[in-house]
Design an enzyme around this catalytic site. Structure first.
Site, PDB file in Angstrom:
ATOM      1  N   LYS A 107       0.852  -1.207   0.000  1.00 23.43           N
ATOM      2  CA  LYS A 107       0.000   0.000   0.000  1.00 23.43           C
ATOM      3  C   LYS A 107       0.881   1.248   0.000  1.00 23.43           C
ATOM      4  O   LYS A 107       0.633   2.220  -0.730  1.00 23.43           O
ATOM      5  CB  LYS A 107      -0.915   0.013   1.226  1.00 23.43           C
ATOM      6  CG  LYS A 107      -2.052  -1.004   1.137  1.00 23.43           C
ATOM      7  CD  LYS A 107      -2.763  -1.175   2.471  1.00 23.43           C
ATOM      8  CE  LYS A 107      -3.727  -2.357   2.422  1.00 23.43           C
ATOM      9  NZ  LYS A 107      -4.250  -2.743   3.727  1.00 23.43           N
TER      10      LYS A 107
ATOM     11  N   GLN B 115      -4.008  -1.514   9.935  1.00 23.37           N
ATOM     12  CA  GLN B 115      -4.067  -2.863   9.385  1.00 23.37           C
ATOM     13  C   GLN B 115      -4.678  -3.823  10.403  1.00 23.37           C
ATOM     14  O   GLN B 115      -4.306  -3.825  11.581  1.00 23.37           O
ATOM     15  CB  GLN B 115      -2.642  -3.304   8.999  1.00 23.37           C
ATOM     16  CG  GLN B 115      -2.550  -4.619   8.261  1.00 23.37           C
ATOM     17  CD  GLN B 115      -3.085  -4.561   6.833  1.00 23.37           C
ATOM     18  OE1 GLN B 115      -3.293  -3.493   6.263  1.00 23.37           O
ATOM     19  NE2 GLN B 115      -3.326  -5.722   6.262  1.00 23.37           N
TER      20      GLN B 115
ATOM     21  N   ASP C  31     -10.389   3.311   4.810  1.00 16.74           N
ATOM     22  CA  ASP C  31     -10.907   1.947   4.685  1.00 16.74           C
ATOM     23  C   ASP C  31     -12.437   1.940   4.657  1.00 16.74           C
ATOM     24  O   ASP C  31     -13.042   0.973   4.200  1.00 16.74           O
ATOM     25  CB  ASP C  31     -10.491   1.116   5.912  1.00 16.74           C
ATOM     26  CG  ASP C  31      -9.287   0.221   5.666  1.00 16.74           C
ATOM     27  OD1 ASP C  31      -9.106  -0.221   4.524  1.00 16.74           O
ATOM     28  OD2 ASP C  31      -8.556  -0.030   6.634  1.00 16.74           O
TER      29      ASP C  31
HETATM   30  N1  GUN Z   1      -6.257  -6.476   6.480  1.00 11.74           N
HETATM   31  C1  GUN Z   1      -6.567  -7.191   5.362  1.00 11.74           C
HETATM   32  N2  GUN Z   1      -7.220  -6.413   4.481  1.00 11.74           N
HETATM   33  C2  GUN Z   1      -7.327  -5.190   5.048  1.00 11.74           C
HETATM   34  C3  GUN Z   1      -7.882  -3.954   4.623  1.00 11.74           C
HETATM   35  O1  GUN Z   1      -8.453  -3.818   3.532  1.00 11.74           O
HETATM   36  N3  GUN Z   1      -7.768  -2.925   5.484  1.00 11.74           N
HETATM   37  C4  GUN Z   1      -7.172  -3.055   6.693  1.00 11.74           C
HETATM   38  N4  GUN Z   1      -7.116  -1.985   7.482  1.00 11.74           N
HETATM   39  N5  GUN Z   1      -6.643  -4.176   7.127  1.00 11.74           N
HETATM   40  C5  GUN Z   1      -6.723  -5.239   6.300  1.00 11.74           C
END
Ligand code: GUN
Length: 283
Positions: free
Chosen positions: A53, A97, A120
């Site tokens: 990311k 995350q 998110d």
């Molecule tokens: N862990 C796995 N996928 C995601 C996501 O899309 N966002 C976040 N914050 N954690 C994740």
């Protein structure tokens, strides 16, 4: 028939080029969008997601920071860190995350992220805004799936099966498909005769996390098949769909990897750009 490939990697690349142009425009106005990703602990898979990311954000010209915290961090310390990021004007979007270490309540974390930085779209305020049709951040995987579906034509009037009822994929996908005038059936682990029922559907979005669940024989000729499954089996990422056979039956199909995954990251960037714009009174 042989399906057309919904190539998430290619579609994401084109979409990110548009985002890069949007970032450039903001930078000309003296605004640099910043995505800050918070991770607690050293889980390899999570770290690798976080780094991708971060790299993706920098590649389109955004600033991006990773805040890596000890896995034994107290809940209070993490919440204080999030509050500091909420108040930091240089930070446009915050992503914490998940999964989090067990001493930390995910619910409290999501309630603490300022809704206008919650790229998110996981915070209760933003989920409420989505269901009431207000401007908000749509969760990234559902948003990425809707973008992939645009390449197949309109879903209006189609019968769609969504498999999986999670708060972050199945339920919002069902809502977004309904908004686009599809007729949606939300299936899950307690659905009876699930695979046998799939033959009735023009669109299948599978987020079951069950490799090999959907076989060619379950798919209606020409159906659109979106595979959100991403289960590691013997060091290989596996979707829910038996891709090689299913592609001979479907009309459109996403591969795993290279389908939904790249779109999810792209939509994190999309939401971060939106956060920076909205925060500066644009759009
Ligand atoms: N862990 C796995 N996928 C995601 C996501 O899309 N966002 C976040 N914050 N954690 C994740």
């Amino acid at each position: 028939m042989t399906a057309e490939l919904l190539n998430g990697k290619e579609i994401a690349k084109d979409y990110r080029a548009g985002l890069a142009a949007g970032v450039e425009e903001l930078k000309e106005k003296g605004i640099t969008p910043n995505l800050t990703v918070v991770i607690a602990g050293n889980d390899g898979a999570s770290l690798s997601y976080v780094r991708s990311k971060n790299r993706a954000a920098e590649k389109i010209g955004m600033a991006s920071d990773i805040v890596q915290l000890d896995e034994n961090i107290s809940e209070q310390t993490l919440l204080d860190k999030i509050r500091a990021l909420n108040n930091d004007d240089a930070v446009s979007g915050i992503l914490v995350q998940v999964p989090l270490p067990e001493q930390i309540s995910e619910e409290k974390v999501l309630e603490t992220i300022a809704p206008h930085k919650d790229v998110d779209g996981f915070s209760p305020v933003n989920i409420g805004r989505m269901y009431t049709g207000q401007r908000t951040f749509i969760p990234c995987t559902p948003l990425g799936i809707m973008e992939l579906l645009k390449h197949t034509g309109a879903v209006e009037g189609k019968d769609a099966a969504v498999i999986g009822r999670s708060q972050i994929v199945g339920q919002p996908v069902a809502k977004l498909l309904t908004d686009q005038n599809a007729t949606v059936t939300l299936m899950h682990s307690r659905t009876r005769e699930l695979t046998a029922k799939l033959a009735d559907f023009d669109v299948i979005v599978s987020a079951a996390g069950a490799p090999g669940l959907i076989k060619a024989e379950h798919i209606k000729d020409g159906a659109i098949v979106i595979d959100v499954g991403n289960t590691m089996v013997d060091d290989k990422l596996q979707g829910d769909v038996d891709f090689d056979a299913a592609k001979e039956k479907a009309g459109w199909i996403t591969p795993v990897p290279g389908g939904v995954g790249p779109m999810t990251i792209t939509m994190v960037l999309n939401n971060t750009l939106l956060a920076a714009k909205w925060h500066n009174g644009m759009e």
